[in-house]
Write an enzyme that holds these catalytic residues in place. Structure first.
Site, mmCIF file in Angstrom:
data_model
loop_
_atom_site.group_PDB
_atom_site.id
_atom_site.type_symbol
_atom_site.label_atom_id
_atom_site.label_comp_id
_atom_site.label_asym_id
_atom_site.label_seq_id
_atom_site.Cartn_x
_atom_site.Cartn_y
_atom_site.Cartn_z
ATOM 1 N N HIS A 77 0.863 -1.200 0.000
ATOM 2 C CA HIS A 77 0.000 0.000 0.000
ATOM 3 C C HIS A 77 0.891 1.239 0.000
ATOM 4 C CE1 HIS A 77 -3.186 2.801 1.175
ATOM 5 N NE2 HIS A 77 -4.000 1.883 0.724
ATOM 6 N N ASP A 105 -7.966 -5.242 -0.235
ATOM 7 C CA ASP A 105 -8.396 -6.076 -1.365
ATOM 8 C C ASP A 105 -8.054 -7.545 -1.207
ATOM 9 O OD1 ASP A 105 -7.522 -3.233 -3.166
ATOM 10 O OD2 ASP A 105 -9.534 -4.043 -3.055
HETATM 11 C C1 SDX Z 1 -6.087 0.219 -3.052
HETATM 12 O O1 SDX Z 1 -4.290 4.631 -1.972
HETATM 13 C C2 SDX Z 1 -5.245 4.012 -1.406
HETATM 14 O O2 SDX Z 1 -5.693 4.368 -0.329
HETATM 15 C C3 SDX Z 1 -5.798 2.870 -2.209
HETATM 16 C C4 SDX Z 1 -6.857 2.029 -1.514
HETATM 17 C C5 SDX Z 1 -8.118 2.808 -1.289
HETATM 18 O O3 SDX Z 1 -8.883 2.443 -0.380
HETATM 19 O O4 SDX Z 1 -8.394 3.725 -2.087
HETATM 20 O O5 SDX Z 1 -6.355 1.536 -0.287
HETATM 21 C C6 SDX Z 1 -7.254 0.843 -2.380
HETATM 22 O O6 SDX Z 1 -5.821 0.560 -4.175
HETATM 23 C C7 SDX Z 1 -5.233 -0.760 -2.301
HETATM 24 C C8 SDX Z 1 -4.021 -1.283 -3.133
HETATM 25 C C9 SDX Z 1 -4.543 -2.354 -4.107
HETATM 26 N N1 SDX Z 1 -3.486 -2.719 -5.048
HETATM 27 C C10 SDX Z 1 -2.877 -3.927 -4.960
HETATM 28 O O7 SDX Z 1 -3.067 -4.725 -4.053
HETATM 29 C C11 SDX Z 1 -1.900 -4.218 -6.085
HETATM 30 C C12 SDX Z 1 -0.648 -4.884 -5.514
HETATM 31 N N2 SDX Z 1 0.046 -3.864 -4.744
HETATM 32 C C13 SDX Z 1 1.060 -3.142 -5.422
HETATM 33 O O8 SDX Z 1 1.052 -3.065 -6.788
HETATM 34 C C14 SDX Z 1 1.597 -1.975 -4.641
HETATM 35 O O9 SDX Z 1 1.742 -2.352 -3.345
HETATM 36 C C15 SDX Z 1 0.871 -0.644 -4.715
HETATM 37 C C16 SDX Z 1 0.570 -0.242 -6.107
HETATM 38 C C17 SDX Z 1 -0.390 -0.687 -3.923
HETATM 39 C C18 SDX Z 1 1.829 0.351 -4.126
HETATM 40 O O10 SDX Z 1 3.023 0.209 -4.890
HETATM 41 P P1 SDX Z 1 4.247 1.179 -4.652
HETATM 42 O O11 SDX Z 1 3.831 2.560 -4.896
HETATM 43 O O12 SDX Z 1 5.425 0.663 -5.394
HETATM 44 O O13 SDX Z 1 4.460 0.961 -3.081
HETATM 45 P P2 SDX Z 1 5.758 1.061 -2.308
HETATM 46 O O14 SDX Z 1 6.563 2.227 -2.785
HETATM 47 O O15 SDX Z 1 5.382 0.983 -0.864
HETATM 48 O O16 SDX Z 1 6.585 -0.298 -2.678
HETATM 49 C C19 SDX Z 1 7.742 -0.572 -1.911
HETATM 50 C C20 SDX Z 1 8.472 -1.708 -2.603
HETATM 51 C C21 SDX Z 1 8.700 -1.437 -4.085
HETATM 52 O O17 SDX Z 1 9.907 -2.138 -4.407
HETATM 53 P P3 SDX Z 1 11.268 -1.228 -4.531
HETATM 54 O O18 SDX Z 1 11.004 -0.160 -5.547
HETATM 55 O O19 SDX Z 1 11.558 -0.709 -3.117
HETATM 56 O O20 SDX Z 1 12.306 -2.250 -5.004
HETATM 57 O O21 SDX Z 1 7.675 -2.907 -2.536
HETATM 58 C C22 SDX Z 1 7.430 -3.370 -3.851
HETATM 59 C C23 SDX Z 1 7.565 -2.158 -4.755
HETATM 60 O O22 SDX Z 1 7.907 -2.589 -6.075
HETATM 61 N N3 SDX Z 1 6.052 -3.881 -3.869
HETATM 62 C C24 SDX Z 1 5.706 -5.144 -4.146
HETATM 63 C C25 SDX Z 1 4.318 -5.203 -4.001
HETATM 64 N N4 SDX Z 1 3.869 -3.995 -3.655
HETATM 65 C C26 SDX Z 1 4.953 -3.175 -3.577
HETATM 66 N N5 SDX Z 1 6.445 -6.240 -4.498
HETATM 67 C C27 SDX Z 1 5.743 -7.404 -4.699
HETATM 68 N N6 SDX Z 1 4.402 -7.539 -4.583
HETATM 69 C C28 SDX Z 1 3.666 -6.448 -4.231
HETATM 70 N N7 SDX Z 1 2.337 -6.558 -4.119
#
Ligand code: SDX
Length: 392
Positions: A269, A326
């Site tokens: 998140h 989710d």
């Molecule tokens: C919602 O914003 C909100 O409030 C949204 C929401 C709402 O109520 O409106 O809460 C609803 O959208 C929840 C999120 C649903 N999406 C997913 O579950 C999709 C899977 N999650 C990811 O794609 C991801 O976690 C995001 C898109 C939600 C956030 O991604 P970010 O912006 O990259 O998050 P981050 O910067 O905290 O990530 C840190 C690291 C990154 O790696 P590095 O760049 O440090 O190497 O963690 C990695 C990310 O690539 N990472 C994941 C991951 N999620 C983040 N790696 C593997 N699997 C994952 N699911």
């Protein structure tokens, strides 16, 4: 300043605005609507009451809640001419695309919002009531069944379930425990500060377009698999794991591998760096609704084992990746009988009161300006035009 987001490069493009609606603490896993903890609202409130709280800013009196429920019932029909839209969509059309179009089309059938001073005005109630009907209509058209109309004696959530599943030969039995589960599901989704889709509503709304078009923009933004589309993507991920017989270790290894397209959907998140408080409640709901429908779901077992392994894994621990709202939402929706391609529509219905509240907060601010983010230019320095015969 208050109101619409101004993306100030000084914040590293994570623009912030002031809002009095929802409070989140991503480190502590706190979520409050108008100061009330999400846990209390999930336990004690209803979706309609929570919608009133978000939009008006306080809990309704008994009379105000009754009047709101009566108005939601009165507004629950959709203009008969809108059926023509549904009849002309191809059968494979995604219900989120249909919903975005239908909500935008509402401006052609219903009056523009006039009086913002009305605390909970007719336009807000029209949107909240009709989005439910329009969603159920897209499902009925997709399965070739006659539309089931809203019933005056049913509450907001029961009416939706009845419109979805009642038909001329197999009457739908409204189960109050499942109605309660749907209330909680929509309460958990009702608002979430300045997320992607809410930002879309505020940015589009800042141009002073009609509210229906601003909300339609939010629906489109929510559709993406990284945002509201994640609940559908989680189930598709769990189904693939189940069908392919992938081990949990294989899933974790693939999710850690940046070269591998496999992502652990429902994990991570932008704000929560601990367990999403909504995810905890949603996880408990899985057991309640599955026990009610007397069905085991193999995907729940996979989800539980996947969560356990990920929370122990150094990659996920180091990056503070936890289940979000989710991760278990799809299990609850499957138990309610909602088809997978309608999962994000369910999120949209829940998020609508939050979009309205945030839109209203901007519109009520006389100082609110049109959203106009700036950029950090990284393109060419100035150069001259080259006639085409001199280009190589
Ligand atoms: C919602 O914003 C909100 O409030 C949204 C929401 C709402 O109520 O409106 O809460 C609803 O959208 C929840 C999120 C649903 N999406 C997913 O579950 C999709 C899977 N999650 C990811 O794609 C991801 O976690 C995001 C898109 C939600 C956030 O991604 P970010 O912006 O990259 O998050 P981050 O910067 O905290 O990530 C840190 C690291 C990154 O790696 P590095 O760049 O440090 O190497 O963690 C990695 C990310 O690539 N990472 C994941 C991951 N999620 C983040 N790696 C593997 N699997 C994952 N699911």
């Amino acid at each position: 300043e208050t109101g619409c987001i101004t993306f100030d490069p000084g914040y590293g493009n994570t623009g912030a605005c002031k809002s009095a609606i929802t409070y989140m603490d991503g480190e502590k896993g706190i979520l409050r609507y108008r100061g009330i903890p999400i846990e209390q609202l999930a336990e004690k409130s209803t979706f309609v009451e929570t919608a009133y709280l978000l939009i008006v800013g306080r809990l309704p009196t008994s009379e105000e809640l009754t009047r709101t429920s009566v108005m939601l019932n009165d507004f629950s029909l959709v203009h008969e001419n809108m059926k023509a839209f549904y009849q002309n969509y191809p059968p494979q059309a995604h219900p989120m695309g249909i919903l975005a179009a239908m909500v935008n089309a509402m401006r052609s059938f219903y009056p523009e919002l006039t009086d913002l001073d009305e605390e909970m005005n007719n336009t807000f109630l029209r949107l909240i009531s009709k989005i439910r009907t329009m969603a159920a209509m897209s499902y009925k058209f997709s399965i070739g069944q006659r539309v089931t109309y809203p019933q005056p004696g049913l509450c907001y959530c029961a009416n939706f379930l009845n419109m979805m599943f009642d038909n001329d030969v197999v009457p739908y039995h409204v189960d109050q425990d499942l109605v309660r589960a749907l209330n909680v599901f929509w309460i958990l989704h009702a608002d979430h500060e300045q997320n992607c889709s809410t930002t879309a509503v505020r940015v589009v709304g800042s141009g002073r377009v009609n509210i229906y078009s601003a909300i339609s923009a939010g629906i489109s933004a929510l559709w993406g698999p990284l945002h509201g589309g994640a609940n559908q993507a989680v189930i598709q991920m769990l189904e693939k794991i189940h069908k392919d017989g992938m081990t949990i270790d294989q899933c974790i290894a693939k999710a850690r591998d940046r070269e591998d397209p496999f992502r652990l959907m429902g994990f991570g998140h932008r704000v929560y760096k601990t367990y999403d408080p909504r995810g905890k409640i949603m996880k408990k709901m899985c057991d309640i609704v599955l026990a009610k429908v007397k069905r085991d779901d193999p995907l729940l077992d996979i989800a539980l084992r996947l969560e356990e392994a990920a929370l122990e894994d150094s990659y996920f621990k180091d990056k503070h990746l936890y289940p979000n709202v989710d991760f278990y939402a799809g299990i609850v929706l499957r138990a309610l009988g909602i088809p997978t391609n309608m999962f994000t529509v369910m999120f949209a219905i829940g998020r609508l009161p939050g979009w309205i509240a945030q839109w209203k907060e901007d519109m009520a601010d006389p100082e609110m300006k049109i959203s106009r983010p700036r950029q950090i230019y990284t393109g060419n320095t100035v150069n001259d035009y080259i006639p085409i015969d001199q280009r190589r």
